[in-house]
Design a protein around this motif. Structure first.
Motif, PDB file in Angstrom:
ATOM      1  N   LEU A   1      -5.349 -14.069 -28.792  1.00  0.00           N
ATOM      2  CA  LEU A   1      -4.675 -14.622 -29.970  1.00  0.00           C
ATOM      3  C   LEU A   1      -3.974 -15.923 -29.608  1.00  0.00           C
ATOM      4  O   LEU A   1      -4.037 -16.896 -30.354  1.00  0.00           O
ATOM      5  CB  LEU A   1      -3.666 -13.604 -30.521  1.00  0.00           C
ATOM      6  CG  LEU A   1      -2.826 -14.050 -31.703  1.00  0.00           C
ATOM      7  CD1 LEU A   1      -3.700 -14.350 -32.915  1.00  0.00           C
ATOM      8  CD2 LEU A   1      -1.791 -12.983 -32.049  1.00  0.00           C
ATOM      9  N   ARG A   2      -3.353 -15.936 -28.436  1.00  0.00           N
ATOM     10  CA  ARG A   2      -2.679 -17.159 -27.969  1.00  0.00           C
ATOM     11  C   ARG A   2      -3.674 -18.308 -27.849  1.00  0.00           C
ATOM     12  O   ARG A   2      -3.398 -19.435 -28.260  1.00  0.00           O
ATOM     13  CB  ARG A   2      -2.020 -16.878 -26.626  1.00  0.00           C
ATOM     14  CG  ARG A   2      -1.283 -18.049 -26.045  1.00  0.00           C
ATOM     15  CD  ARG A   2      -0.793 -17.720 -24.654  1.00  0.00           C
ATOM     16  NE  ARG A   2       0.271 -18.606 -24.253  1.00  0.00           N
ATOM     17  CZ  ARG A   2       0.778 -18.644 -23.034  1.00  0.00           C
ATOM     18  NH1 ARG A   2       0.324 -17.821 -22.115  1.00  0.00           N
ATOM     19  NH2 ARG A   2       1.732 -19.469 -22.736  1.00  0.00           N
ATOM     20  N   GLU A   3      -4.836 -18.016 -27.281  1.00  0.00           N
ATOM     21  CA  GLU A   3      -5.866 -19.046 -27.122  1.00  0.00           C
ATOM     22  C   GLU A   3      -6.345 -19.562 -28.471  1.00  0.00           C
ATOM     23  O   GLU A   3      -6.486 -20.774 -28.668  1.00  0.00           O
ATOM     24  CB  GLU A   3      -7.054 -18.485 -26.345  1.00  0.00           C
ATOM     25  CG  GLU A   3      -6.765 -18.167 -24.899  1.00  0.00           C
ATOM     26  CD  GLU A   3      -7.929 -17.453 -24.230  1.00  0.00           C
ATOM     27  OE1 GLU A   3      -9.029 -17.366 -24.821  1.00  0.00           O
ATOM     28  OE2 GLU A   3      -7.732 -16.967 -23.100  1.00  0.00           O
TER      29      GLU A   3
ATOM     30  N   PRO B   1      -0.003 -23.743 -31.048  1.00  0.00           N
ATOM     31  CA  PRO B   1       0.241 -23.043 -29.778  1.00  0.00           C
ATOM     32  C   PRO B   1       1.559 -22.264 -29.807  1.00  0.00           C
ATOM     33  O   PRO B   1       2.527 -22.668 -30.442  1.00  0.00           O
ATOM     34  CB  PRO B   1       0.300 -24.171 -28.759  1.00  0.00           C
ATOM     35  CG  PRO B   1       0.719 -25.364 -29.535  1.00  0.00           C
ATOM     36  CD  PRO B   1       0.122 -25.189 -30.914  1.00  0.00           C
ATOM     37  N   LEU B   2       1.549 -21.130 -29.117  1.00  0.00           N
ATOM     38  CA  LEU B   2       2.762 -20.346 -28.955  1.00  0.00           C
ATOM     39  C   LEU B   2       3.563 -20.931 -27.799  1.00  0.00           C
ATOM     40  O   LEU B   2       2.989 -21.387 -26.805  1.00  0.00           O
ATOM     41  CB  LEU B   2       2.426 -18.888 -28.620  1.00  0.00           C
ATOM     42  CG  LEU B   2       1.705 -18.066 -29.666  1.00  0.00           C
ATOM     43  CD1 LEU B   2       1.356 -16.696 -29.099  1.00  0.00           C
ATOM     44  CD2 LEU B   2       2.555 -17.915 -30.917  1.00  0.00           C
TER      45      LEU B   2
ATOM     46  N   TYR C   1       5.139 -16.114 -26.526  1.00  0.00           N
ATOM     47  CA  TYR C   1       4.081 -15.325 -25.906  1.00  0.00           C
ATOM     48  C   TYR C   1       4.678 -14.152 -25.131  1.00  0.00           C
ATOM     49  O   TYR C   1       4.216 -13.017 -25.253  1.00  0.00           O
ATOM     50  CB  TYR C   1       3.226 -16.200 -24.997  1.00  0.00           C
ATOM     51  CG  TYR C   1       2.135 -15.434 -24.291  1.00  0.00           C
ATOM     52  CD1 TYR C   1       1.043 -14.952 -25.009  1.00  0.00           C
ATOM     53  CD2 TYR C   1       2.183 -15.179 -22.934  1.00  0.00           C
ATOM     54  CE1 TYR C   1       0.033 -14.230 -24.378  1.00  0.00           C
ATOM     55  CE2 TYR C   1       1.185 -14.471 -22.297  1.00  0.00           C
ATOM     56  CZ  TYR C   1       0.120 -13.999 -23.027  1.00  0.00           C
ATOM     57  OH  TYR C   1      -0.871 -13.289 -22.404  1.00  0.00           O
ATOM     58  N   GLU C   2       5.698 -14.414 -24.337  1.00  0.00           N
ATOM     59  CA  GLU C   2       6.336 -13.348 -23.573  1.00  0.00           C
ATOM     60  C   GLU C   2       6.924 -12.288 -24.504  1.00  0.00           C
ATOM     61  O   GLU C   2       6.860 -11.096 -24.208  1.00  0.00           O
ATOM     62  CB  GLU C   2       7.430 -13.903 -22.652  1.00  0.00           C
ATOM     63  CG  GLU C   2       6.892 -14.697 -21.486  1.00  0.00           C
ATOM     64  CD  GLU C   2       5.930 -13.902 -20.621  1.00  0.00           C
ATOM     65  OE1 GLU C   2       6.204 -12.716 -20.327  1.00  0.00           O
ATOM     66  OE2 GLU C   2       4.887 -14.456 -20.237  1.00  0.00           O
TER      67      GLU C   2
END
Length: 95
Positions: free
Chosen positions: A19-21, A29-30, A35-36
């Motif tokens: 999902l991040r990609e 972008p996160l 993301y963490e």
């Protein structure tokens, strides 16, 4: 995606990574903190699951992550020790 968002399905770390990609590819972008936080929430939902297999999978992921961190720490420590030895040798040569 809707099943993940509704809580009908638990997201695995690999899903969160993908999902991040996708978000980054789409220009959204996160941040590292976002993301963490998603990874943390993912782990929380797996640990809270009533399914032993889901909990076991989460524990395996956490163990793998700890082993990777330990390996990285060991490599960093080895590099520091090597650098220290080199500096000591230079010090003795300078004396």
């Amino acid at each position: 995606m809707s099943r993940h968002l509704s809580g009908e399905r638990l997201a695995e770390r690999s899903f969160v990574a993908r999902l991040r990609e996708v978000l980054a590819d789409q220009g959204h972008p996160l941040t590292a903190a976002e993301y963490e936080r998603l990874i943390e929430l993912c782990g929380d939902t797996h640990r809270a699951s009533g399914s032993p297999s889901v909990q076991l999978a989460q524990l395996r992921e956490e163990l793998t992550e700890l082993k990777q961190a330990q390996d990285l720490s060991g490599r960093r420590l080895a590099a520091v020790e090597e650098e220290t030895a080199g500096l000591l040798q230079e010090l003795f040569q300078a004396r």
